[in-house]
Design a protein around this motif. Structure first.
Motif, PDB file in Angstrom:
ATOM      1  N   GLN B   3       0.841  -1.204   0.000  1.00  0.00           N
ATOM      2  CA  GLN B   3       0.000   0.000   0.000  1.00  0.00           C
ATOM      3  C   GLN B   3       0.875   1.253   0.000  1.00  0.00           C
ATOM      4  O   GLN B   3       0.585   2.238  -0.690  1.00  0.00           O
ATOM      5  N   ASN B   6       2.407   1.882  -3.377  1.00  0.00           N
ATOM      6  CA  ASN B   6       1.368   2.393  -4.263  1.00  0.00           C
ATOM      7  C   ASN B   6       1.133   3.879  -4.018  1.00  0.00           C
ATOM      8  O   ASN B   6       1.025   4.686  -4.951  1.00  0.00           O
ATOM      9  N   ARG B  10       1.751   7.076  -6.614  1.00  0.00           N
ATOM     10  CA  ARG B  10       0.713   8.045  -6.940  1.00  0.00           C
ATOM     11  C   ARG B  10       1.187   9.461  -6.635  1.00  0.00           C
ATOM     12  O   ARG B  10       0.897  10.405  -7.370  1.00  0.00           O
TER      13      ARG B  10
END
Lengths: 329, 190
Positions: B3, B6, B10
């Motif tokens: 997570q 990720n 982003r």
């Protein structure tokens, strides 16, 4: 004289002092294998070093245990305030990046001519900003200064040598016939409110003061406070009377913030208001550690004061006292 | 991809909402480390803000060579170190900061209570920066010594050496405090 265990240990060609130097690395198994073995053999035969190793392990355990009980919490309010301030600066940064990319793309397409036009436009805006927007008489302000200090909080420090010339305070109109002596500010005559609307520029006529009735030094402190908080919204309101010059001024104050945030406080400054003449203008000079660093000019409309021009504190290693300027009187 | 990875990706693509999530994800750790180093809530709050801005400015240069948390810890350490070195930690609490606190805040009581709960760490805080930082990173933040070396930009052997020296100095301080080590351990464990 060594005891028997120390004697045995030293027979392995490694001394207690060497073991002590390497003890922590040994405890973590970080040494080359031959050294690990040599120290292990030494410790097996040396009570002193065995005790040292035991103490080391206890200390490590106690440090970790104490640390595991430490859970400082950032309050939700502080967390929110921090994030808001960060996002504001992030958005501003992204706007500038896009503007820069657009300009760069434009320059690539249109060539040098466009860049020249943009440079002239920006330069003109800058000159407009730097020029005093208030129609002033060219009268030098009286040399005496009315002291109106607010929460100086500064410590006495020795001056550092100066090498960089800096701007001197700009002029504030004072009626030539008026002699102002150094005296308590409270005893200075208060000018009658200005009721003649025709004398007030249009963009000032509908203003509401964010700090009604407050004296210029108090407003100046609010401006520094807002700048150091990087609160563009508050700055926008406090510098409301600067009309078309507001945006560059706010950018300058925010540049000051970037350099000085967390290192100075608004109460680290002292604020000195110059005498007000017949024309309802005055200036507040900002001093840091006894050195003049900037000013904010004010105009009085009715009972309220409004900032009309400002020169944020000079940015140089965040006010490292590198200026030679008039000392506080 | 985790997570966190990720989120980082982003952020590198410029997604503002991702930054919000990332800050939320790392806030507790950043604040705790800043408080441990700076020992002052105001300065720690300032440091958290500076860390977020630094993340925003430099996220695109994060190459993934080191773990993200190592990269982040390096930022926190450098910002806190700058604050300490500039000797501009606030000498007095600002009125606004105090006003923002809940009413009934007692600074003296707060400091006394904290010192009682962290007797060993109170001694650690008396070490010089060179020895204090490795102790904080390794024992407080549980960072392995090779990562501590990366964060502080020193050799791993130097980390061991400084931890060893810190150990000696803490022993002397404990002795000087008048209590023996056994009594100190009992106090901590109570």
């Amino acid at each position: 004289m060594m005891n028997r265990s120390e004697q045995n240990a030293s027979n392995h060609n490694i001394k207690c002092e060497q073991v002590d130097d390497q003890l922590l690395a040994y405890a973590k198994g970080a040494l080359p294998s031959t050294e690990q073995r040599a120290i292990a053999n030494h410790i097996a035969n040396c009570d002193r070093c065995a005790l040292a190793l035991h103490e080391l392990r206890s200390l490590e355990s106690d440090l970790k245990l104490e640390a595991s009980r430490y859970h400082p919490q950032l309050s939700p309010e502080a967390s929110q305030r921090i994030q808001q301030q960060v996002y504001r600066r992030m958005r501003l940064s992204m706007v500038w990046q896009r503007l820069f990319q657009t300009v760069r793309a434009g320059a690539a397409v249109a060539g040098a001519g466009v860049m020249l036009i943009i440079a002239v436009f920006v330069g003109y805006q800058w000159l407009q900003f730097m020029a005093n927007p208030v129609d002033e008489n060219a009268i030098v302000a009286g040399s005496s200064v009315v002291e109106t200090e607010i929460e100086t909080g500064t410590e006495t420090e020795t001056e550092t040598a100066v090498s960089i010339p800096t701007p001197v305070p700009t002029d504030v109109p004072v009626a030539q016939t008026q002699e102002v002596e150094t005296q308590d500010f409270a005893s200075l005559p208060i000018l009658p409110p200005t009721n003649n609307i025709s004398n007030i520029p249009i963009y000032w006529q509908d203003l509401e003061s964010i700090t009604p009735g407050d004296m210029p030094p108090a407003i100046a402190r609010e401006v520094l406070d807002a700048a150091l908080d990087d609160d563009a919204s508050r700055l926008n309101k406090l510098l409301a009377a600067m009309s078309t010059h507001r945006e560059p001024s706010i950018r300058l104050w925010q540049l000051f913030t970037r350099r000085c945030q967390g290192t100075v406080e608004a109460f680290d400054f002292s604020y000195r208001q110059l005498p007000t003449g017949d024309f309802p203008l005055t200036a507040v000079h900002l001093y840091y550690q006894g050195n003049y660093t900037g000013e904010i000019k004010f105009r009085r409309i009715g009972d309220d004061w409004f900032a009309v021009f400002s020169h944020p504190p000079l940015i140089n290693e965040c006010l490292q006292a590198q200026f030679v300027l008039p000392r506080e009187q | 991809m985790s997570q966190l990875d990720n989120l980082v990706q982003r952020c590198q693509l410029g997604e503002l909402a991702a930054f919000s999530e990332l800050f939320h994800h790392v806030e507790a750790r950043v604040y705790r480390l800043a408080m441990t180093i700076l020992q002052n809530e105001q300065d720690a709050e300032d440091a958290v803000q500076d860390v977020y801005l630094r993340i925003f400015e430099r996220i695109k240069s994060y190459s993934g060579e080191a773990a993200f948390m190592t990269w982040l810890t390096t930022i926190v350490v450098n910002i806190c170190r700058d604050k300490l070195r500039r000797h501009k930690v606030r000498r007095a609490l600002s009125l606004d900061w105090l006003r923002n606190r809940a009413s009934g805040y007692d600074l003296v009581e707060d400091v006394a209570q904290r010192q009682q709960q962290r007797q060993l760490w109170t001694l650690v805080n008396q070490l010089d920066e060179k020895h204090r930082f490795p102790v904080i990173l390794h024992y407080h933040e549980r960072i392995p010594c090779d990562e501590v070396a990366t964060i502080l930009k020193i050799r791993t052997s130097t980390v061991y050496s400084r931890l060893n020296t810190a150990r000696h100095r803490l022993r002397v301080m404990l002795r000087d405090q008048g209590g023996n080590e056994k009594m100190t351990r009992e106090l901590i464990r109570s």
